[in-house]
Design a protein around this motif. Structure first.
Motif, PDB file in Angstrom:
ATOM      1  N   LYS A 153      51.835  18.214  42.285  1.00  0.00           N
ATOM      2  CA  LYS A 153      52.748  17.663  41.273  1.00  0.00           C
ATOM      3  C   LYS A 153      53.259  18.763  40.350  1.00  0.00           C
ATOM      4  CE  LYS A 153      50.526  13.206  41.158  1.00  0.00           C
ATOM      5  NZ  LYS A 153      49.389  12.578  40.466  1.00  0.00           N
ATOM      6  N   LEU A 177      53.560  21.945  41.223  1.00  0.00           N
ATOM      7  CA  LEU A 177      54.471  22.783  42.011  1.00  0.00           C
ATOM      8  C   LEU A 177      55.849  22.155  42.108  1.00  0.00           C
ATOM      9  CD1 LEU A 177      52.252  23.934  45.030  1.00  0.00           C
ATOM     10  CD2 LEU A 177      52.762  25.159  42.920  1.00  0.00           C
ATOM     11  N   SER A 178      55.891  20.821  42.126  1.00  0.00           N
ATOM     12  CA  SER A 178      57.185  20.166  42.326  1.00  0.00           C
ATOM     13  C   SER A 178      57.836  19.734  41.019  1.00  0.00           C
ATOM     14  CB  SER A 178      57.014  18.970  43.255  1.00  0.00           C
ATOM     15  OG  SER A 178      56.000  18.125  42.770  1.00  0.00           O
ATOM     16  N   GLY A 179      57.309  20.212  39.908  1.00  0.00           N
ATOM     17  CA  GLY A 179      57.963  19.940  38.628  1.00  0.00           C
ATOM     18  C   GLY A 179      57.733  18.538  38.099  1.00  0.00           C
ATOM     19  N   LEU A 180      56.863  17.762  38.732  1.00  0.00           N
ATOM     20  CA  LEU A 180      56.628  16.399  38.258  1.00  0.00           C
ATOM     21  C   LEU A 180      55.666  16.395  37.079  1.00  0.00           C
ATOM     22  CD1 LEU A 180      56.260  14.480  41.647  1.00  0.00           C
ATOM     23  CD2 LEU A 180      58.294  14.844  40.272  1.00  0.00           C
ATOM     24  N   ALA A 181      54.692  17.296  37.124  1.00  0.00           N
ATOM     25  CA  ALA A 181      53.721  17.399  36.038  1.00  0.00           C
ATOM     26  C   ALA A 181      53.844  18.779  35.402  1.00  0.00           C
ATOM     27  CB  ALA A 181      52.309  17.183  36.570  1.00  0.00           C
ATOM     28  N   ILE A 193      59.250  28.669  37.543  1.00  0.00           N
ATOM     29  CA  ILE A 193      59.926  27.374  37.467  1.00  0.00           C
ATOM     30  C   ILE A 193      60.215  26.962  36.030  1.00  0.00           C
ATOM     31  CG2 ILE A 193      58.917  26.569  39.625  1.00  0.00           C
ATOM     32  CD1 ILE A 193      57.193  24.663  37.921  1.00  0.00           C
ATOM     33  N   GLN A 250      66.603  22.388  43.586  1.00  0.00           N
ATOM     34  CA  GLN A 250      65.490  23.110  44.173  1.00  0.00           C
ATOM     35  C   GLN A 250      65.451  22.859  45.673  1.00  0.00           C
ATOM     36  OE1 GLN A 250      63.077  25.077  42.567  1.00  0.00           O
ATOM     37  NE2 GLN A 250      64.470  24.972  40.835  1.00  0.00           N
ATOM     38  N   LEU A 283      63.297  22.094  47.766  1.00  0.00           N
ATOM     39  CA  LEU A 283      61.928  21.609  47.806  1.00  0.00           C
ATOM     40  C   LEU A 283      61.930  20.158  48.266  1.00  0.00           C
ATOM     41  CD1 LEU A 283      59.052  22.380  46.809  1.00  0.00           C
ATOM     42  CD2 LEU A 283      59.673  21.416  44.620  1.00  0.00           C
ATOM     43  N   ILE A 308      59.335  16.808  48.924  1.00  0.00           N
ATOM     44  CA  ILE A 308      57.952  16.399  48.650  1.00  0.00           C
ATOM     45  C   ILE A 308      57.631  15.026  49.218  1.00  0.00           C
ATOM     46  CG2 ILE A 308      57.830  17.711  46.512  1.00  0.00           C
ATOM     47  CD1 ILE A 308      57.956  14.856  45.118  1.00  0.00           C
TER      48      ILE A 308
END
Ligand SMILES: Nc1ncnc2c1ncn2[C@@H]1O[C@H](COP(=O)(O)OP(=O)(O)OP(=O)(O)O)[C@@H](O)[C@H]1O
Ligand SMILES: [Mg+2]
Lengths: 300, 282
Positions: A47, A49-53, A67, A74, A76, A78
């Motif tokens: 999370k 890594l993917s900018g969610l958290a 980031i 991105q 990316l 997920i």
């Protein structure tokens, strides 16, 4: 080149530290098996890594860029924890939405291609809430592929698939990696499934990276000792000590000897027959890979 | 951001939510119009009984007649905006449908997890927030226009003889109505972004749009602080004022409505944006 790089990454939920001082390096072209026990922090890392958290502290670099200053789209894709589908919309509409969001040039064509690719071409107008678990995972994978990602983060993507489905999805992932050059980070509890894909592993335990290791190193570490069975164990031991003083030999029951260290089975066999000892068994004993991982992950 | 808007409008138009909302609005406006027909005939019967109106009267004197009666009862001769307010604005169909629609539209994206797909390709959440606000704003204007058209159409079909309101009055009423409704929606958007919970969000939408919270606050203020002017600061007061048309707007004051509407929109807009920025997405 490193596609993903984290430096002292940490995430706290209130008083609980989910991830602590976590360092990870994923190289371009890797299929990176990400393993750890329940609650070890795999999803939390993904999370972040993917900018969610948002990390509590530490640094994340994707494609060599921090980031923190990420802007624009991105590269990316997920699939984290669940595929995130609109339940009352069809597979087609779900994909169309992601295509529009990603600014795909020809959304309709892309949508149809992706439906084809994951084997959902004939579900038509069926609402995604009526999908089987496996169909949802497939659609989730298709969603992750919208926008031509260079990096895929897949969290337990094989969950809920039947053996045949597992094989198909695994082949899709390998195909994406080999033919399209995607870098893939994939977590799974089923080590056996990862073993058929991953070329590198990262093992996480209590929110910390235990080790990063290539598939070859795992094999090497697991080929533990030579097992030697002869008609005269005592004589064999003496020969071993004479000829191979660097190897550690342990006498085992039933005339067996366990030889540890970098032993060459061919040379040992030759030495035994030269000394007139009949060898009834001589083989490399491989430790169970699963045992190896379970031990590293902190299992019992 | 254009991409996000395209995505949002695709979902709005493809999904069932908007269609259901519009159907509810049509049903409610039809019902209100039916009520108006009933009220009109009752009022007419009353007037005939009083001997102040002859059945065939359809001339200038009828407005005098209605004025002398309670303004609620007779429709023929009342102006368009007044009619609008009686039938849909204060009557509630537009505000209720808009509030629930806006809430559902945003909360489902988080609830089902699709938001993850959006945020993972755009780390910048500002554009996301902006696009949602724009969608809700456009939706408000579109549904306001739709219900005005529908209400007036209903009135024409039922043969109510409404006095045309001047254009400037229409514009002012429309702008204020949009502002107040938009402020309501921003409160709800903030609720959604803070709680990310569908049930809480819908309950909040119902409590707000049905005026339950507004009535409660008004009652509280009048009970605890009689004579105080604090009630003017409640969004509900402005909502009701606009709902009463020109007279209501004049009574409360244009500046009060503008200030209150903008203040709520701003405060809750910022609160929602901060919540979106700070909170993790699961
Ligand atoms: N939103 C949250 N609030 C509080 N604690 C959380 C939250 N998400 C995760 N945690 C905690 O952080 C730790 C790591 O959780 P995480 O989901 O990353 O583990 P995981 O390795 O993905 O486990 P699993 O294999 O079960 O999916 C757990 O102890 C969990 O309880
Ligand atoms: Mg997990």
């Amino acid at each position: 080149m490193n596609i993903v790089e984290t430096h002292m990454l940490s995430k706290r939920y209130g008083a609980k530290a989910a991830v602590t001082a976590f360092n990870m390096q994923v190289h371009s072209g890797d299929i990176y098996g990400f393993v750890g026990r329940n609650g070890a922090g795999k999803s939390t890392v993904m999370k972040m890594l993917s900018g969610l958290a948002t990390p509590t502290s530490g640094e994340i670099k994707l494609f060599n860029k921090s980031i923190r200053h990420a802007s624009g789209e991105q590269k990316l894709g997920i699939l984290i924890e669940n595929p995130g589908l609109y339940p009352s919309m069809s597979a087609y509409d779900n994909l169309m939405l992601k295509c529009l969001c990603a600014g795909t040039v020809n959304p309709k064509k892309t949508t149809n291609q992706l439906l084809d690719f994951v084997g959902l071409a004939n579900v038509d107008k069926k609402q995604s809430k009526h999908f089987s678990m496996g169909m949802k995972q497939r659609l989730g994978l298709a969603l992750a592929l919208v926008g031509d990602p260079q990096l895929l983060l897949l969290d337990e993507p094989l969950n809920g698939l039947d053996p045949e489905g597992v094989r198909e999805i695994r082949q899709l992932i390998i195909k994406l990696n080999e033919e399209h050059g995607l870098t893939v980070i994939i977590s799974s509890h089923v080590l056996e499934q990862l073993g058929k894909m991953a070329n590198r592993y990262g093992i996480i335990r209590d929110g910390q990276m235990v080790c990063e290791i290539t598939a070859e190193e795992v094999t090497a570490q697991c080929s533990e000792y030579l097992h030697l069975e002869t008609n005269d164990a005592n004589k064999a031991l003496v020969i071993m000590q004479e000829k191979f003083p660097n190897l550690k030999c342990i006498a085992m029951p039933q005339n067996a000897i366990r030889i540890q260290g970098f032993a060459n089975a061919a040379l040992i066999g030759e030495a035994m027959s030269h000394a007139g000892i009949a060898v009834s068994a001589l083989y490399t004993h491989n430790r169970d890979i699963e045992d190896f991982f379970v031990e590293k992950m902190g299992g019992n | 951001m254009i991409n996000l808007l395209r995505m949002d409008f695709y979902r709005l138009l493809k999904g069932k939510m908007l269609m259901i909302g519009i159907c509810i609005m049509v049903a409610m406006i039809a019902f209100m119009t039916g009520m108006a027909v009933f009220v009109e005939s009752e009022a007419a019967a009353q007037l005939i009984a009083d001997g102040t109106l002859t059945v065939t009267t359809q001339n200038t004197s009828s407005s005098d007649v209605t004025d002398s009666n309670s303004s609620q009862t007779a429709i023929t001769g009342s102006d368009q905006i007044k009619y609008m307010n009686a039938s849909f604005f204060a009557g509630g169909s537009t505000s209720i449908v808009l509030c629930i629609l806006a809430t559902l539209f945003i909360v489902t994206e988080f609830e089902c997890g699709f938001a993850k797909n959006v945020f993972s390709i755009r780390f910048n959440r500002g554009a996301y927030f902006a696009s949602k606000v724009i969608v809700v704003f456009v939706l408000t204007i579109a549904l306001m226009l739709f219900s005005i058209a529908l209400s007036l159409l209903g009135a024409t079909i039922c043969g109510f003889d409404l006095v045309a309101s001047p254009f400037s009055e229409w514009v002012q009423w429309f702008c204020l109505g949009t502002l107040v409704l938009f402020a309501y929606e921003l409160i709800l958007i903030a609720m959604v972004l803070i709680t990310r919970n569908k049930v809480i969000a819908i309950i909040a939408a119902v409590l707000l749009s049905f005026g339950i919270i507004g009535n409660f606050l008004t009652m509280l203020i009048t009970q605890l602080m009689p004579g105080s002017e604090i009630y003017k600061g409640i969004l509900f007061t402005s909502f009701m004022a606009v709902g009463n048309g020109e007279t209501g707007i004049e009574a409360l004051g244009l500046t009060v409505i503008l200030t209150v509407g903008l203040a709520y929109a701003l405060v809750f807009g910022i609160a929602g944006f901060i919540a979106l920025k700070k909170r993790d997405v699961y």
